[in-house]
Design a protein around this motif. Structure first.
Motif, mmCIF file in Angstrom:
data_model
loop_
_atom_site.group_PDB
_atom_site.id
_atom_site.type_symbol
_atom_site.label_atom_id
_atom_site.label_comp_id
_atom_site.label_asym_id
_atom_site.label_seq_id
_atom_site.Cartn_x
_atom_site.Cartn_y
_atom_site.Cartn_z
ATOM 1 N N CYS A 43 0.850 -1.186 0.000
ATOM 2 C CA CYS A 43 0.000 0.000 0.000
ATOM 3 C C CYS A 43 0.885 1.235 0.000
ATOM 4 O O CYS A 43 1.984 1.231 0.572
ATOM 5 N N ASN A 44 0.419 2.285 -0.657
ATOM 6 C CA ASN A 44 1.148 3.548 -0.664
ATOM 7 C C ASN A 44 0.819 4.404 0.563
ATOM 8 O O ASN A 44 1.356 5.494 0.719
ATOM 9 N N PHE A 45 -0.074 3.903 1.438
ATOM 10 C CA PHE A 45 -0.411 4.570 2.698
ATOM 11 C C PHE A 45 0.143 3.769 3.877
ATOM 12 O O PHE A 45 0.409 2.565 3.761
ATOM 13 N N ARG A 46 0.241 4.424 5.018
ATOM 14 C CA ARG A 46 0.518 3.764 6.286
ATOM 15 C C ARG A 46 -0.404 4.383 7.338
ATOM 16 O O ARG A 46 -0.001 5.203 8.170
ATOM 17 N N CYS A 47 -1.659 3.993 7.295
ATOM 18 C CA CYS A 47 -2.685 4.582 8.159
ATOM 19 C C CYS A 47 -2.505 4.147 9.612
ATOM 20 O O CYS A 47 -2.040 3.042 9.898
ATOM 21 N N LYS A 48 -2.915 5.017 10.522
ATOM 22 C CA LYS A 48 -2.659 4.800 11.951
ATOM 23 C C LYS A 48 -3.596 3.775 12.584
ATOM 24 O O LYS A 48 -3.448 3.485 13.786
ATOM 25 N N TYR A 49 -4.557 3.224 11.824
ATOM 26 C CA TYR A 49 -5.426 2.193 12.384
ATOM 27 C C TYR A 49 -5.449 0.936 11.506
ATOM 28 O O TYR A 49 -6.284 0.063 11.671
ATOM 29 N N CYS A 50 -4.514 0.839 10.560
ATOM 30 C CA CYS A 50 -4.537 -0.260 9.605
ATOM 31 C C CYS A 50 -4.190 -1.592 10.264
ATOM 32 O O CYS A 50 -3.307 -1.666 11.128
#
Length: 431
Positions: free
Chosen positions: A88-95
């Protein structure tokens, strides 16, 4: 006339609302009309005749007939969820996911063969494909190739083809959206926007540490200018840290798509979904109580359309993992049931290229419609179906009482949202 046990009645000051969970038809009845009905047998007869025509009356074996309908729906639809990319190109804080830089490319032939095999086993009427990840658009080329093959198969067999996608929206530019809709028939999208820029960029961070908000909003604005039909479900995950930003988003930036019927809002509390690859402390502060209902009502008052009151009060609502003909395929070719329990052995039921299915794991997930005795007479059973999430039962995450309470609250809240948004099929007035 006695209403069916599966008709929900909600009385308000000036109107009474009836929700028929057998066929998802709803009525808004002026209380003045109900007063007239009590006094006039002719009006009463016409009213009851109308209710019977819409199946609001009690009939024999209603539950068994509805179970038969549910099973037929499940048997005629093949659902394939494909994890198009492992990263993923994101690193979300609740993933809750763990990431690896692997594509679905090597599994393309296996996917096509698997779908062909399943379609040959039964007389399916629909093939429903969902694109998931990681971030699925990192596997954009594979999505184009696989979609082309699956659409061709569906057309040859004369079955309906549907597709949707859960994406972070960062790569969903105008050209990509155009091709996905027109060539891949991906008509429904779930994209998360966690409030205005400050709140969103705090929770949904790019892999390189930068914010993602501006690019997503630019993609939305470009999508509005496209004339073809699609739907975007904008999901807002709400924490203690972004609550005010969600309110700000509704008052400001979200106004750009408020009058476009293709955009719907969905509010959810940030939950304890698992840690995945996140480091300790890389998280947001969660609410203990549900805040999504009040935000949903606020959004309706501001003129927005909601996804919840269109879908989650109907008897079509059920978890895909419960269905016998629903399969999730990951980038390694594993056959799974659930897209949340990606790393649990109980979730794995087989592999592409191997016709042997782990029946014990399959049975853990599949809903047999054999309801608990506590559920048998419940008015909400046709919507709840004994509980929305088999994962909670498999891993003993909640007690029956807690699960029942939450389901009842959520379903009744969605009836209330339908009333607030006037999403009602028929309105009956005294005059």
């Amino acid at each position: 006339m006695k209403y069916s046990n599966y008709v929900i009645e909600l009385k308000k000051e000036n109107h009474t609302f009836l929700f028929n969970t057998k066929n998802n038809i709803s009525l808004k009845i002026e209380n003045k009309l109900l007063d007239k009905i009590d006094k006039d047998n002719h009006i009463k007869s016409e009213f009851e005749s109308f209710l019977k025509s819409q199946d609001f009356d009690e009939k024999e074996n209603e539950l068994n007939k509805m179970i038969e309908l549910f099973r037929k729906r499940d048997e005629t639809t093949l659902r394939i969820i494909i994890l198009a990319h492992g990263d993923c190109n994101f690193r979300c804080k609740y993933c809750y996911e763990k990431f690896s830089n692997c594509t679905i490319t090597s599994q393309k032939t296996g996917i096509i063969d698997f779908v062909n095999q399943k379609l040959s086993e039964k007389n399916f009427e629909d093939l429903h494909v969902s694109w998931f990840g990681g971030e699925p658009l990192l596997g954009y080329r594979d999505i184009l190739d696989i979609s082309k093959e699956l659409i061709s198969i569906s057309q040859k067999l004369g079955i309906r083809y549907h597709a949707d996608m859960t994406t972070n929206g960062y790569l969903l530019n105008r050209t990509v959206l155009d091709r996905l809709v027109t060539e891949c028939y991906v008509k429904t999208y779930q994209v998360t926007v966690d409030g205005s820029r400050e709140g969103h960029d705090n929770q949904r961070i790019l892999k390189n540490g930068h914010g993602s908000y501006d690019r997503i909003m630019k993609n939305f604005k470009n999508a509005i200018n496209l004339e073809f039909q699609f739907h975007v479900m904008i999901r807002l995950n709400v924490s203690q840290e972004n609550y005010k930003n969600v309110e700000k988003f509704l008052l400001e930036d979200a106004q750009v798509f408020k009058n476009d019927e293709r955009f719907l809002l969905l509010f959810r509390n940030v939950g304890d979904w698992g840690c995945g690859d996140r480091k300790e402390g890389y998280e947001v502060k969660r609410f203990e109580s549900d805040v999504s209902f009040e935000l949903s009502k606020s959004a309706i008052k501001l003129g927005y359309r909601l996804f919840d009151d269109f879908v989650f009060r109907s008897n079509y609502s059920s978890c895909y993992a419960q269905k016998p003909n629903s399969y999730t395929i990951d980038t390694k070719g594993n056959l799974l049931k659930c897209t949340v329990s990606l790393y649990d052995e109980e979730n794995k039921i087989g592999e592409l290229g191997n016709s042997v299915i782990n029946e014990n794991n399959q049975k853990r997930w599949v809903h047999s419609y054999q309801f608990d005795s506590k559920c048998q007479k419940c008015q909400l059973l046709l919507v709840c179906k004994g509980g929305a999430c088999p994962k909670r039962d498999i891993f003993n995450e909640t007690s029956f009482e807690e699960k029942c309470f939450k389901m009842r609250r959520n379903i009744m809240n969605n009836f209330e949202l339908s009333i607030c948004s006037n999403n009602i099929n028929y309105e009956l007035k005294a005059d």
